[in-house]
Scaffold this motif. Structure first.
Motif, PDB file in Angstrom:
ATOM      1  N   GLN A   1       1.060  -0.944   0.355  1.00  0.00           N
ATOM      2  CA  GLN A   1      -0.004  -0.241   0.079  1.00  0.00           C
ATOM      3  C   GLN A   1       1.217   1.188  -0.074  1.00  0.00           C
ATOM      4  N   THR A   2       1.907   1.100   1.043  1.00  0.00           N
ATOM      5  CA  THR A   2       2.789   2.110   1.245  1.00  0.00           C
ATOM      6  C   THR A   2       3.266   2.563   0.121  1.00  0.00           C
ATOM      7  N   GLU A   3       4.042   1.181  -1.120  1.00  0.00           N
ATOM      8  CA  GLU A   3       4.788   1.482  -2.801  1.00  0.00           C
ATOM      9  C   GLU A   3       3.297   2.283  -3.529  1.00  0.00           C
ATOM     10  N   LYS A   4       2.244   1.622  -2.846  1.00  0.00           N
ATOM     11  CA  LYS A   4       1.000   2.238  -4.268  1.00  0.00           C
ATOM     12  C   LYS A   4       1.083   3.673  -4.033  1.00  0.00           C
ATOM     13  N   GLU A   5       1.345   4.443  -3.148  1.00  0.00           N
ATOM     14  CA  GLU A   5       0.609   5.941  -2.720  1.00  0.00           C
ATOM     15  C   GLU A   5       1.940   6.039  -2.951  1.00  0.00           C
ATOM     16  N   LYS A   6       3.265   5.829  -2.882  1.00  0.00           N
ATOM     17  CA  LYS A   6       4.254   6.674  -2.959  1.00  0.00           C
ATOM     18  C   LYS A   6       4.089   6.834  -5.358  1.00  0.00           C
ATOM     19  N   ILE A   7       3.498   5.880  -5.674  1.00  0.00           N
ATOM     20  CA  ILE A   7       3.232   5.388  -7.533  1.00  0.00           C
ATOM     21  C   ILE A   7       3.030   6.688  -7.725  1.00  0.00           C
ATOM     22  N   ASN A   8       1.549   7.131  -6.814  1.00  0.00           N
ATOM     23  CA  ASN A   8       0.036   7.300  -7.193  1.00  0.00           C
ATOM     24  C   ASN A   8       1.005   8.932  -6.766  1.00  0.00           C
TER      25      ASN A   8
ATOM     26  N   ALA B   1      -7.462   6.623 -12.344  1.00  0.00           N
ATOM     27  CA  ALA B   1      -6.086   5.445 -12.254  1.00  0.00           C
ATOM     28  C   ALA B   1      -6.205   4.778 -11.710  1.00  0.00           C
ATOM     29  N   ALA B   2      -6.602   5.883 -10.719  1.00  0.00           N
ATOM     30  CA  ALA B   2      -7.053   4.459  -8.547  1.00  0.00           C
ATOM     31  C   ALA B   2      -7.903   3.757  -9.595  1.00  0.00           C
ATOM     32  N   THR B   3      -8.706   4.277  -9.559  1.00  0.00           N
ATOM     33  CA  THR B   3      -9.855   3.228 -10.350  1.00  0.00           C
ATOM     34  C   THR B   3      -9.896   2.636 -11.741  1.00  0.00           C
ATOM     35  N   PHE B   4      -9.157   2.316 -11.711  1.00  0.00           N
ATOM     36  CA  PHE B   4      -8.689   1.671 -13.140  1.00  0.00           C
ATOM     37  C   PHE B   4      -7.903   0.222 -12.382  1.00  0.00           C
ATOM     38  N   GLU B   5      -6.829   0.254 -11.536  1.00  0.00           N
ATOM     39  CA  GLU B   5      -6.963  -0.116 -11.245  1.00  0.00           C
ATOM     40  C   GLU B   5      -6.991  -0.925  -9.677  1.00  0.00           C
ATOM     41  N   LYS B   6      -8.134  -0.439  -9.138  1.00  0.00           N
ATOM     42  CA  LYS B   6      -8.968  -0.876  -8.153  1.00  0.00           C
ATOM     43  C   LYS B   6      -9.573  -1.953  -8.796  1.00  0.00           C
ATOM     44  N   LEU B   7     -10.618  -1.453 -10.093  1.00  0.00           N
ATOM     45  CA  LEU B   7     -11.164  -2.979 -10.830  1.00  0.00           C
ATOM     46  C   LEU B   7     -10.462  -3.763 -11.209  1.00  0.00           C
ATOM     47  N   GLY B   8      -8.730  -3.453 -11.674  1.00  0.00           N
ATOM     48  CA  GLY B   8      -8.490  -4.022 -11.754  1.00  0.00           C
ATOM     49  C   GLY B   8      -8.160  -6.016 -10.602  1.00  0.00           C
ATOM     50  N   GLU B   9      -8.205  -5.341  -9.643  1.00  0.00           N
ATOM     51  CA  GLU B   9      -7.320  -5.873  -8.507  1.00  0.00           C
ATOM     52  C   GLU B   9      -8.812  -7.067  -8.379  1.00  0.00           C
ATOM     53  N   ASP B  10     -10.567  -5.939  -8.282  1.00  0.00           N
ATOM     54  CA  ASP B  10     -11.502  -6.717  -8.559  1.00  0.00           C
ATOM     55  C   ASP B  10     -11.762  -7.722  -9.466  1.00  0.00           C
ATOM     56  N   ILE B  11     -11.164  -7.805 -10.168  1.00  0.00           N
ATOM     57  CA  ILE B  11     -11.560  -8.739 -11.362  1.00  0.00           C
ATOM     58  C   ILE B  11     -10.454  -9.496 -11.099  1.00  0.00           C
ATOM     59  N   ILE B  12      -8.819  -8.982 -10.544  1.00  0.00           N
ATOM     60  CA  ILE B  12      -8.211 -10.893 -10.748  1.00  0.00           C
ATOM     61  C   ILE B  12      -9.111 -11.921  -9.734  1.00  0.00           C
ATOM     62  N   GLU B  13      -9.229 -10.966  -8.523  1.00  0.00           N
ATOM     63  CA  GLU B  13      -9.943 -11.407  -6.960  1.00  0.00           C
ATOM     64  C   GLU B  13     -11.314 -12.426  -7.441  1.00  0.00           C
ATOM     65  N   GLU B  14     -11.914 -11.532  -8.345  1.00  0.00           N
ATOM     66  CA  GLU B  14     -13.946 -12.608  -8.664  1.00  0.00           C
ATOM     67  C   GLU B  14     -13.656 -13.125  -9.848  1.00  0.00           C
ATOM     68  N   GLY B  15     -12.257 -12.822 -10.919  1.00  0.00           N
ATOM     69  CA  GLY B  15     -12.205 -13.584 -12.209  1.00  0.00           C
ATOM     70  C   GLY B  15     -13.138 -12.805 -12.962  1.00  0.00           C
ATOM     71  N   ALA B  16     -12.385 -13.345 -14.662  1.00  0.00           N
ATOM     72  CA  ALA B  16     -13.167 -12.926 -15.739  1.00  0.00           C
ATOM     73  C   ALA B  16     -14.575 -13.114 -15.767  1.00  0.00           C
TER      74      ALA B  16
ATOM     75  N   GLN C   1      -6.193  15.895 -10.758  1.00  0.00           N
ATOM     76  CA  GLN C   1      -7.043  15.154  -9.654  1.00  0.00           C
ATOM     77  C   GLN C   1      -7.761  13.920 -10.428  1.00  0.00           C
ATOM     78  N   ARG C   2      -8.881  14.292 -11.638  1.00  0.00           N
ATOM     79  CA  ARG C   2      -9.571  13.639 -12.417  1.00  0.00           C
ATOM     80  C   ARG C   2      -8.771  12.726 -12.711  1.00  0.00           C
ATOM     81  N   TYR C   3      -7.460  12.944 -13.424  1.00  0.00           N
ATOM     82  CA  TYR C   3      -6.929  11.729 -13.779  1.00  0.00           C
ATOM     83  C   TYR C   3      -6.169  10.676 -12.886  1.00  0.00           C
ATOM     84  N   CYS C   4      -5.767  11.592 -11.358  1.00  0.00           N
ATOM     85  CA  CYS C   4      -5.178  10.659 -10.806  1.00  0.00           C
ATOM     86  C   CYS C   4      -6.355   9.721  -9.768  1.00  0.00           C
TER      87      CYS C   4
END
Length: 198
Positions: A90-97, A126-141, A120-123
């Protein structure tokens, strides 16, 4: 939870649950006497296993002296390690963001609210895109959705949402690319209409 030696150790130190509670409060751990009693009897286990480590610290004993069951000890250590890894990630992600935010901020005119809003909108996107990707990995396609007495397999709706967010990011990317060119001296064509990006 396997039995532990908490009560035995407290007795040997002539300490009560109330005294242990006070020591834990100094470490910002909020528990009451009945919770400590339940932990010591093995009837309940703390949600945050790190409490056991803090208990061992305030009692000045090794964790293995309190949790004598090797499997229980390994479970606690594994959970603590996992939580620590998640925190580091999470700390690493915050640094990247933050790096992304700083990079985009360097491209815009900070005196213009409309340009700051795009950063602000772009960031946010980008955070939403990343979270959706995590959800897809967790729940499957493909997800299973209850439908009456049966279940139906459907494409994970997060995929369509991620595509939509990605399209918005690409559009904003074009705007930021024009800003990069402008800042590098490669001025966009004079009279170019930037309204589509606003």
């Amino acid at each position: 939870m396997a039995t532990n030696r908490l009560k035995e150790i407290l007795d040997s130190k002539k300490m009560s649950f109330s005294e242990l509670k006070k020591l834990l409060e100094e470490k910002d751990v909020k528990v009451n006497n009945s919770q400590l009693s339940l932990y010591s009897s093995g009837k309940r286990n703390p949600k945050n296993k790190k409490i056991w480590v803090i208990i061992s610290e305030v009692l000045n004993v090794e964790l293995q002296e309190i949790i004598t069951d090797i499997n229980a000890y390994l479970t606690i250590m594994a959970e603590i390690s996992e939580n620590s890894s998640e925190k580091n990630a999470q700390t690493e992600k915050e640094k990247i963001n933050d790096s992304l935010y700083q990079e985009l901020l360097s491209l815009v005119d900070e005196s213009m609210p409309s340009e700051l809003e795009k950063v602000q909108r772009y960031c946010g996107l980008a955070a939403t895109f990343e979270k959706l990707g995590e959800d897809i990995i967790e729940e499957g396609a493909v997800v299973i959705v209850p439908s009456g007495d049966s279940v139906v397999k459907k494409t994970n709706p997060a995929i369509a949402e991620q595509v939509r967010v990605n399209a918005a990011l690409i559009k904003l990317d074009e705007w930021f690319e024009l800003k990069r060119q402008s800042n590098n001296g490669d001025n966009p064509k004079s009279g170019e209409d930037w309204s589509e990006f606003t």
